[in-house]
Structures are given as structure tokens and as C-alpha cells.
Design a protein around this motif. Structure first.
Motif, PDB file in Angstrom:
ATOM      1  N   CYS A 106       0.827  -1.209   0.000  1.00 52.77           N
ATOM      2  CA  CYS A 106       0.000   0.000   0.000  1.00 52.77           C
ATOM      3  C   CYS A 106       0.856   1.251   0.000  1.00 52.77           C
ATOM      4  O   CYS A 106       2.048   1.217   0.276  1.00 52.77           O
ATOM      5  CB  CYS A 106      -0.925   0.016   1.215  1.00 52.77           C
ATOM      6  SG  CYS A 106      -0.011   0.205   2.729  1.00 52.77           S
ATOM      7  N   ASN A 111      -0.042   5.777   4.412  1.00 51.11           N
ATOM      8  CA  ASN A 111      -1.285   5.897   5.190  1.00 51.11           C
ATOM      9  C   ASN A 111      -1.255   7.160   6.049  1.00 51.11           C
ATOM     10  O   ASN A 111      -0.184   7.619   6.445  1.00 51.11           O
ATOM     11  CB  ASN A 111      -1.413   4.718   6.154  1.00 51.11           C
ATOM     12  CG  ASN A 111      -1.859   3.432   5.497  1.00 51.11           C
ATOM     13  OD1 ASN A 111      -2.727   2.753   6.002  1.00 51.11           O
ATOM     14  ND2 ASN A 111      -1.268   3.084   4.355  1.00 51.11           N
ATOM     15  N   LEU A 134      -3.362   7.397   1.511  1.00 53.63           N
ATOM     16  CA  LEU A 134      -4.439   6.437   1.761  1.00 53.63           C
ATOM     17  C   LEU A 134      -4.921   6.620   3.197  1.00 53.63           C
ATOM     18  O   LEU A 134      -4.122   6.503   4.147  1.00 53.63           O
ATOM     19  CB  LEU A 134      -3.875   5.021   1.555  1.00 53.63           C
ATOM     20  CG  LEU A 134      -4.748   3.823   1.883  1.00 53.63           C
ATOM     21  CD1 LEU A 134      -5.995   3.799   0.989  1.00 53.63           C
ATOM     22  CD2 LEU A 134      -3.948   2.527   1.688  1.00 53.63           C
ATOM     23  N   ASP A 174      -9.783   3.433   5.254  1.00 57.83           N
ATOM     24  CA  ASP A 174      -9.978   2.827   3.932  1.00 57.83           C
ATOM     25  C   ASP A 174      -9.047   1.632   3.780  1.00 57.83           C
ATOM     26  O   ASP A 174      -9.426   0.586   3.243  1.00 57.83           O
ATOM     27  CB  ASP A 174      -9.664   3.849   2.826  1.00 57.83           C
ATOM     28  CG  ASP A 174     -10.859   4.740   2.519  1.00 57.83           C
ATOM     29  OD1 ASP A 174     -11.995   4.244   2.583  1.00 57.83           O
ATOM     30  OD2 ASP A 174     -10.655   5.932   2.208  1.00 57.83           O
ATOM     31  N   HIS A 175      -7.801   1.796   4.260  1.00 60.86           N
ATOM     32  CA  HIS A 175      -6.825   0.713   4.128  1.00 60.86           C
ATOM     33  C   HIS A 175      -7.292  -0.546   4.863  1.00 60.86           C
ATOM     34  O   HIS A 175      -7.239  -1.648   4.318  1.00 60.86           O
ATOM     35  CB  HIS A 175      -5.470   1.188   4.667  1.00 60.86           C
ATOM     36  CG  HIS A 175      -4.378   0.180   4.495  1.00 60.86           C
ATOM     37  ND1 HIS A 175      -3.238   0.185   5.257  1.00 60.86           N
ATOM     38  CD2 HIS A 175      -4.246  -0.884   3.665  1.00 60.86           C
ATOM     39  CE1 HIS A 175      -2.463  -0.816   4.891  1.00 60.86           C
ATOM     40  NE2 HIS A 175      -3.043  -1.479   3.937  1.00 60.86           N
ATOM     41  N   GLY A 205      -5.040   5.310  -2.452  1.00 60.41           N
ATOM     42  CA  GLY A 205      -6.224   6.134  -2.246  1.00 60.41           C
ATOM     43  C   GLY A 205      -6.564   7.044  -3.407  1.00 60.41           C
ATOM     44  O   GLY A 205      -7.430   7.913  -3.270  1.00 60.41           O
ATOM     45  N   ALA A 243     -11.389   3.399  -2.198  1.00 60.37           N
ATOM     46  CA  ALA A 243     -11.262   4.309  -1.060  1.00 60.37           C
ATOM     47  C   ALA A 243     -12.529   5.151  -0.944  1.00 60.37           C
ATOM     48  O   ALA A 243     -13.070   5.613  -1.951  1.00 60.37           O
ATOM     49  CB  ALA A 243     -10.048   5.211  -1.257  1.00 60.37           C
TER      50      ALA A 243
END
Ligand SMILES: NC(=O)c1ccc[n+]([C@@H]2O[C@H](COP(=O)([O-])OP(=O)(O)OC[C@H]3O[C@@H](n4cnc5c(N)ncnc54)[C@H](O)[C@@H]3O)[C@@H](O)[C@H]2O)c1
Length: 358
Positions: A191, A194, A231, A235-236, A257, A318
Motif C-alpha cells: 500500500c 497511510n 491512503l 480505507d486501508h 487512495g 477508497a
């Protein structure tokens, strides 16, 4: 794997930023049962889990993932359907100053956990073996740096550059090798950066919010032109849950995101949002506090993610825009001063990290 059946989920690193968001989500929004295994390094914080600590579906065990006996015992006792592995040394600047801990936890620790998971998995009956998942949470930094064009996808070749990203790339390779060599049903997610509530104050976004409020200079590395794809942490963790409930074993999914921003734009958005929700006493903009400092050694220029596979195959997208996520984050830091002040008085006081290259 049926995503309605309550699963027994062993989360490593569940006292960290993303891990605690995942644990809060699993307890608050699903029926799953959670064992949180965390060594409580400087980055681990049980106060991030106060809202779930008395829930009968939640348990915490303090243990180091490098401790093979402890991993064997905890996995054997808990009997997980899923291991979601987030425990790691995670901060690039700290990996420049002291890479040894990154090799130890991210490589040796992941190996130790894989060995314990494989041992356990081999003892399961055929049906349980089929539905078991070892889910490794990794970073887009393993793919190296992009120019102004293009996106990382699941097919991008690995090209890590910092001690942190090299150790995460190595752990990704170990996880895939345990699938190809021993048949362990693994999942991998990579990912982007964050942000959100409970983020350790040394990271860019909370650091800037806190420095704004303290009336201090806002240190922007280089010219602030490095681009990251942001992100929102909630959402993650929705994506992570979707992946271990419905992802195809052996596959990897990248999570982003769709919120690419230059660092200077991130800082400006924070200043503008704070100007609105908590104006400075002197009526000036927080942007007046911006100051440019020496760049991070080897600072990757741009990371950007094309998360369309996750959207197409697992129906995840997202929910937050960068602006809505930043506003939620800022309001959380304003409302939870006690949480970050306790960290500031202990493990980290806002000093510059990551300049030790010689
Ligand atoms: N934060 C991000 O933007 C980001 C982006 C991409 C990937 N990731 C990955 O997601 C995972 C979680 O990141 P985070 O930001 O929540 O990290 P974090 O540093 O906030 O938390 C890490 C947690 O792991 C625990 N831990 C560290 N070493 C351990 C060990 N040897 N044994 C047991 N526990 C140990 C710490 O106590 C802490 O609770 C990491 O694997 C990281 O590489 C993070």
C-alpha cells in the motif's frame, strides 16, 4: 473463503498505527475474533486500543515475532484461520540511522513467523488448510521511485532503495517463497502512505499538525516536490479485511487512495484546513510557519498506485478523498491531545531523524 463466517484472526503489530486501526475495525465492524501479538516497541501503543480492550472477541499478547517459541505457542493456542502480519520497523528515517533493527524484525521476524505458521498449517485438516491465509502487509516503496509519469501495479518489478524498503522487499520475497515452495496459502498487499487517527507523531502529517499548533516551523524536506499517494487508514483496513476474506491465495494486491499529492501540497492543505477549523490567534495563516530543510538522503521522487485490480476483482475503493481524510485527521488530533502528548513526553519529541548516512 466465505466472508460471513467469523474468523480467528491473529494480527501482528496490532498496537501500531495501521494494526490498531485494523483491530478496531475487526472488533467494531465484523464478527471476527482477534489475537493481537505485538512486542510494544517505541511505535506500539496500547492506548490506541482502549475502545476494544474489554471486548470478549479481543485478546492481546506481548511477544516478539523473532521469538520462535513464543510464535509457535501463540499460534498453537489461538488456532488462527488468518494471520495478518503487520509487525515491522516502519519508519524510513529510522532505517537510515539504524538499519539493524529493520533486518532483524522485517526479515528475521517474518521468517520466524512464516516457519511457525507453516508448522501449524501442516497440522491442519485438508479443509482448514485450504481456507487458511497468511497475509503479509507491505509497502509500495519496494517498487522504487517513479518519474512524473506512470503508476505502480501488481506487475511492477521490485527496486527498493532505502534500508526500510529493502527489508520489506526481502520479507515479501520470503512470503512468496513459502507459497511456491511449501504451498502455504499467502496473500500480499502493498500500500501507499497511510494517514489518519493514532498516527505516530514523527510521520509527516501528524508532525505538521502538531507543529502548526505549537507555533513551530514546519520542516519541509528539499523543495517539497516529492509526491506520495495518500491512503486514509480506515480505507486501508477495509481493503485488508476484504483481501483476507476474499482474495485469491498466492496473489498480491496493491492499495492506494487515488490521492497523489506533492509534500508541499500536503502541508499547505493541513495549513488551510487548520486556518478554517482552529485559526491562529494572530489571524495569520499557518502557512507562514513553512520552512525548507535539507532533503532526506536518497529521497524517492514519486510513488503512485493504480489500485484498479482491487476495485475490479474485490470491489474495494477508497471512500475518503484527501481533503475529507485530512479534515477528519486534524479534528482527531485536536480532540485527542492527551494521546499524542503522552508519546511526545516519552518516545519521541519531534526531533529530526534520518540524516546519519556516514
Ligand atoms: N504507515 C504506512 O504508511 C505504511 C505504508 C505501507 C506499508 N506499511 C506497512 O504496514 C505495517 C504497519 O505499519 P504501521 O505504520 O502501522 O507501523 P507502526 O510502526 O506504527 O507499528 C508497528 C507495530 O509493530 C510492532 N513491532 C515492531 N517490531 C516488532 C517485533 N519484533 N515483534 C512484534 N511486534 C513488533 C510495534 O510495537 C508496533 O506496534 C508495516 O509492516 C509497514 O511496513 C505501512
Amino acid at each position: 473463503m466465505a466472508n460471513t463466517k467469523p474468523l480467528r484472526v491473529l494480527v501482528t503489530g496490532g498496537a501500531g498505527f495501521i494494526g490498531s486501526a485494523l483491530v478496531r475495525h475487526l472488533i467494531g465492524e465484523t464478527e471476527h475474533v482477534v489475537l493481537n501479538v505485538d512486542a510494544l516497541t517505541y511505535a506500539g501503543n496500547l492506548s490506541s486500543l482502549e475502545s476494544v480492550e474489554h471486548d470478549p472477541r479481543y485478546r492481546f499478547a506481548k511477544a516478539d515475532i523473532c521469538d520462535a517459541a513464543a510464535m509457535n505457542r501463540l499460534i498453537g493456542e489461538f488456532r488462527p484461520d488468518v494471520i495478518t502480519h503487520l509487525a515491522a520497523e516502519s519508519h524510513v528515517d529510522r532505517s537510515i540511522d539504524g538499519p539493524a533493527a529493520f533486518v532483524q524484525t522485517n526479515l528475521v521476524g517474518t521468517f520466524t513467523l512464516l516457519a511457525a505458521a507453516l508448522d501449524y498449517w501442516r497440522g491442519l485438516d485438508a479443509e482448514a488448510q485450504k481456507s487458511f491465509r497468511f497475509h503479509h502487509i507491505s509497502t509500495d516503496e519496494v517498487f522504487g521511485s517513479l518519474s512524473d509519469e506512470g503508476f505502480f501495479t501488481e506487475e511492477t518489478a521490485y527496486d527498493p532503495r532505502s534500508p526500510y524498503s529493502a527489508s520489506k522487499a526481502g520479507s515479501d520475497h520470503l512470503v512468496r517463497a513459502w507459497h511456491h515452495t511449501y504451498g502455504l496459502p499467502i496473500l500480499l498487499t502493498n500500500c501507499s502512505n497511510n494517514y489518519g487517527p493514532y498516527h505516530f507523531p514523527e510521520k509527516l502529517i501528524p508532525l505538521m499538525i502538531i507543529k502548526c499548533l505549537a507555533g513551530e516551523k514546519l520542516p519541509v524536506y528539499g523543495q517539497g516536490l516529492n509526491v506520495r499517494d495518500w491512503l486514509y487508514v480506515e480505507d486501508h483496513v477495509r481493503a485488508l479485511t476484504r483481501v483476507f476474506e476474499a482474495g485469491v491465495p498466492g496473489e498480491s494486491y496493491i492499495i492506494g487512495g487515488r490521492s497523489e499529492r506533492r509534500n508541499i501540497d500536503v502541508v499547505t492543505t493541513i495549513c488551510e484546513t487548520l486556518d478554517r477549523v482552529r485559526p491562529r490567534a494572530d489571524g495569520k495563516s499557518y502557512a507562514e510557519q513553512i520552512s525548507y530543510v535539507a532533503d532526506r538522503p536518497g529521497h524517492d521522487h514519486r510513488y503512485a498506485i493504480d489500485p484498479s485490480r482491487l476495485d475490479r476483482e474485490l470491489g474495494w475503493r477508497a471512500q475518503e478523498s484527501f481533503e475529507s481524510g485530512i479534515e477528519k485527521t486534524i479534528r482527531w488530533y485536536l480532540d485527542n491531545e492527551g494521546w499524542w502528548r503522552a508519546i511526545q513526553s516519552g518516545a519521541y519529541a519531534g526531533e529530526r531523524l534520518g540524516l546519519k548516512t556516514a
